[in-house]
Write an enzyme that holds these catalytic residues in place. Structure first.
Site, PDB file in Angstrom:
ATOM      1  N   HIS A   7     -31.806  17.898  23.382  1.00 53.15           N
ATOM      2  CA  HIS A   7     -32.973  18.699  23.722  1.00 53.15           C
ATOM      3  C   HIS A   7     -32.702  20.176  23.450  1.00 53.15           C
ATOM      4  O   HIS A   7     -31.560  20.575  23.184  1.00 53.15           O
ATOM      5  CB  HIS A   7     -33.393  18.505  25.193  1.00 53.15           C
ATOM      6  CG  HIS A   7     -32.368  18.944  26.201  1.00 53.15           C
ATOM      7  ND1 HIS A   7     -31.478  18.071  26.782  1.00 53.15           N
ATOM      8  CD2 HIS A   7     -32.105  20.155  26.752  1.00 53.15           C
ATOM      9  CE1 HIS A   7     -30.709  18.722  27.646  1.00 53.15           C
ATOM     10  NE2 HIS A   7     -31.078  19.999  27.641  1.00 53.15           N
ATOM     11  N   ARG A  11     -37.211  28.728  29.051  1.00 53.27           N
ATOM     12  CA  ARG A  11     -37.627  29.092  30.411  1.00 53.27           C
ATOM     13  C   ARG A  11     -39.097  29.496  30.396  1.00 53.27           C
ATOM     14  O   ARG A  11     -39.566  30.162  29.465  1.00 53.27           O
ATOM     15  CB  ARG A  11     -36.764  30.227  30.953  1.00 53.27           C
ATOM     16  CG  ARG A  11     -35.305  29.825  31.102  1.00 53.27           C
ATOM     17  CD  ARG A  11     -34.456  30.917  31.742  1.00 53.27           C
ATOM     18  NE  ARG A  11     -33.081  30.463  31.886  1.00 53.27           N
ATOM     19  CZ  ARG A  11     -32.129  30.664  30.971  1.00 53.27           C
ATOM     20  NH1 ARG A  11     -32.414  31.343  29.869  1.00 53.27           N
ATOM     21  NH2 ARG A  11     -30.909  30.206  31.167  1.00 53.27           N
ATOM     22  N   GLU A  57     -37.034  20.820  26.926  1.00 50.94           N
ATOM     23  CA  GLU A  57     -36.799  21.016  28.358  1.00 50.94           C
ATOM     24  C   GLU A  57     -37.453  22.324  28.794  1.00 50.94           C
ATOM     25  O   GLU A  57     -37.114  23.397  28.271  1.00 50.94           O
ATOM     26  CB  GLU A  57     -35.313  21.056  28.681  1.00 50.94           C
ATOM     27  CG  GLU A  57     -35.019  21.336  30.150  1.00 50.94           C
ATOM     28  CD  GLU A  57     -33.543  21.547  30.474  1.00 50.94           C
ATOM     29  OE1 GLU A  57     -33.237  21.868  31.638  1.00 50.94           O
ATOM     30  OE2 GLU A  57     -32.704  21.400  29.558  1.00 50.94           O
ATOM     31  N   ASN A  61     -37.775  28.511  37.150  1.00 46.64           N
ATOM     32  CA  ASN A  61     -37.059  29.022  38.306  1.00 46.64           C
ATOM     33  C   ASN A  61     -38.071  29.422  39.374  1.00 46.64           C
ATOM     34  O   ASN A  61     -38.987  30.206  39.115  1.00 46.64           O
ATOM     35  CB  ASN A  61     -36.189  30.223  37.911  1.00 46.64           C
ATOM     36  CG  ASN A  61     -35.024  29.814  37.028  1.00 46.64           C
ATOM     37  OD1 ASN A  61     -34.176  29.030  37.428  1.00 46.64           O
ATOM     38  ND2 ASN A  61     -34.992  30.319  35.793  1.00 46.64           N
ATOM     39  N   HIS A  75     -37.379  29.969  16.730  1.00 44.71           N
ATOM     40  CA  HIS A  75     -38.507  29.088  17.028  1.00 44.71           C
ATOM     41  C   HIS A  75     -38.043  27.647  17.122  1.00 44.71           C
ATOM     42  O   HIS A  75     -36.924  27.311  16.729  1.00 44.71           O
ATOM     43  CB  HIS A  75     -39.578  29.203  15.929  1.00 44.71           C
ATOM     44  CG  HIS A  75     -39.087  28.841  14.551  1.00 44.71           C
ATOM     45  ND1 HIS A  75     -38.760  29.793  13.605  1.00 44.71           N
ATOM     46  CD2 HIS A  75     -38.853  27.639  13.943  1.00 44.71           C
ATOM     47  CE1 HIS A  75     -38.359  29.202  12.505  1.00 44.71           C
ATOM     48  NE2 HIS A  75     -38.406  27.879  12.679  1.00 44.71           N
ATOM     49  N   GLU A 122     -43.209  26.659  15.060  1.00 49.25           N
ATOM     50  CA  GLU A 122     -43.567  26.443  13.667  1.00 49.25           C
ATOM     51  C   GLU A 122     -44.145  25.034  13.509  1.00 49.25           C
ATOM     52  O   GLU A 122     -43.689  24.089  14.154  1.00 49.25           O
ATOM     53  CB  GLU A 122     -42.337  26.599  12.767  1.00 49.25           C
ATOM     54  CG  GLU A 122     -42.644  26.457  11.285  1.00 49.25           C
ATOM     55  CD  GLU A 122     -41.411  26.576  10.408  1.00 49.25           C
ATOM     56  OE1 GLU A 122     -41.585  26.733   9.188  1.00 49.25           O
ATOM     57  OE2 GLU A 122     -40.287  26.496  10.939  1.00 49.25           O
TER      58      GLU A 122
END
Length: 256
Positions: A7, A11, A57, A61, A75, A122
């Site tokens: 993966h 964030r 992923e 937070n 990207h 992209e």
């Protein structure tokens, strides 16, 4: 070690907004979730993602956090059928995605949009893989020879067939394990010839590589002089982290 990318982590500032964006526009579904006291990780991908395909992923937070995208990460690229680039871009525009770099502006070879936090995505034409599955992740490197040497020596990656593009001002190199499935995510190394330096930022998190045995893979990396960043013991033997020559974080994970 296996070496397949598992993966790529980014964030996000608003988990529900990001989930809605990826589920609505890229037709992603939730593949897994980890709720901790201070953060939440959600793993996303298309319904029919290949067994060697990489997931996205999202890390949220808890609380109010803002992130800087930086420019050391470029990207992620997602696939659409060879004849569906314009159609797919038009679909995103009709759904309210902001117009960023349309196919015409990119020579009808690819296009770009951004997610709610500014991560660039992209759109590339491929005759394999599930629509919207991750084709590659691009990172910028300050020394091409050093970067190619890192991925070749540490992870035994090779340049992929037709995986080098050398232009007047930059080069792109596509790297993956030698026997990687074509549906697996590749790593694009972008090297600009002008000697620029990059800011890592914190909007991007890490790449994750699958390994067969965590301790054995870690010992191999240490023998090959990879940075000792977060060893398996410090991560309760659930995973580990090293870094590349420019500081991009790389997680090691055993995927059952």
């Amino acid at each position: 070690m296996d070496g397949t990318f598992d993966h790529v982590m980014i964030r996000v500032e608003d988990l529900e907004e990001s989930l809605d964006w990826y589920q609505t526009h890229l037709n992603y579904e939730e593949k897994g979730r980890w709720e901790a006291d201070t953060f939440t990780n959600v793993y996303l991908g298309p319904e029919g993602v290949h067994e060697d395909g990489a997931l996205l992923e999202l890390t949220y937070n808890h609380g109010d956090h803002t992130y800087e995208i930086g420019d050391a990460w470029g990207h992620i690229a997602v696939r659409v059928p060879e004849d569906a680039l314009q159609e797919s871009y038009d679909q995103l525009m009709a759904e309210g995605v902001e117009d960023y770099r349309d196919p015409e502006s990119c020579g009808n070879r690819y296009a770009f949009v951004k997610d709610p936090d500014g991560h660039e995505i992209e759109i590339v034409k491929r005759d394999y893989g599930e629509k919207w599955s991750i084709d590659h992740t691009m990172i910028r490197v300050e020394d091409a020879d050093e970067a190619l040497g890192y991925w070749t020596r540490k992870f035994e990656y090779t340049e992929q067939p037709s995986g080098r593009w050398e232009a007047d001002s930059f080069s792109n190199y596509f790297m993956a394990p030698e026997d990687a499935a074509k549906e697996a995510m590749k790593l694009e190394l972008t090297y600009n010839y002008d000697g620029r330096e990059y800011t890592m930022g914190d909007g991007w998190g890490h790449l994750c590589v699958r390994v067969d045995d965590l301790d054995e893979a870690w010992d191999t990396l240490m023998t090959r002089e990879a940075p000792d960043y977060r060893d398996p013991e410090s991560c309760d033997h659930n995973y580990a982290f090293t870094k590349d020559q420019d500081g991009h974080e790389i997680e090691l994970l055993v995927r059952e």
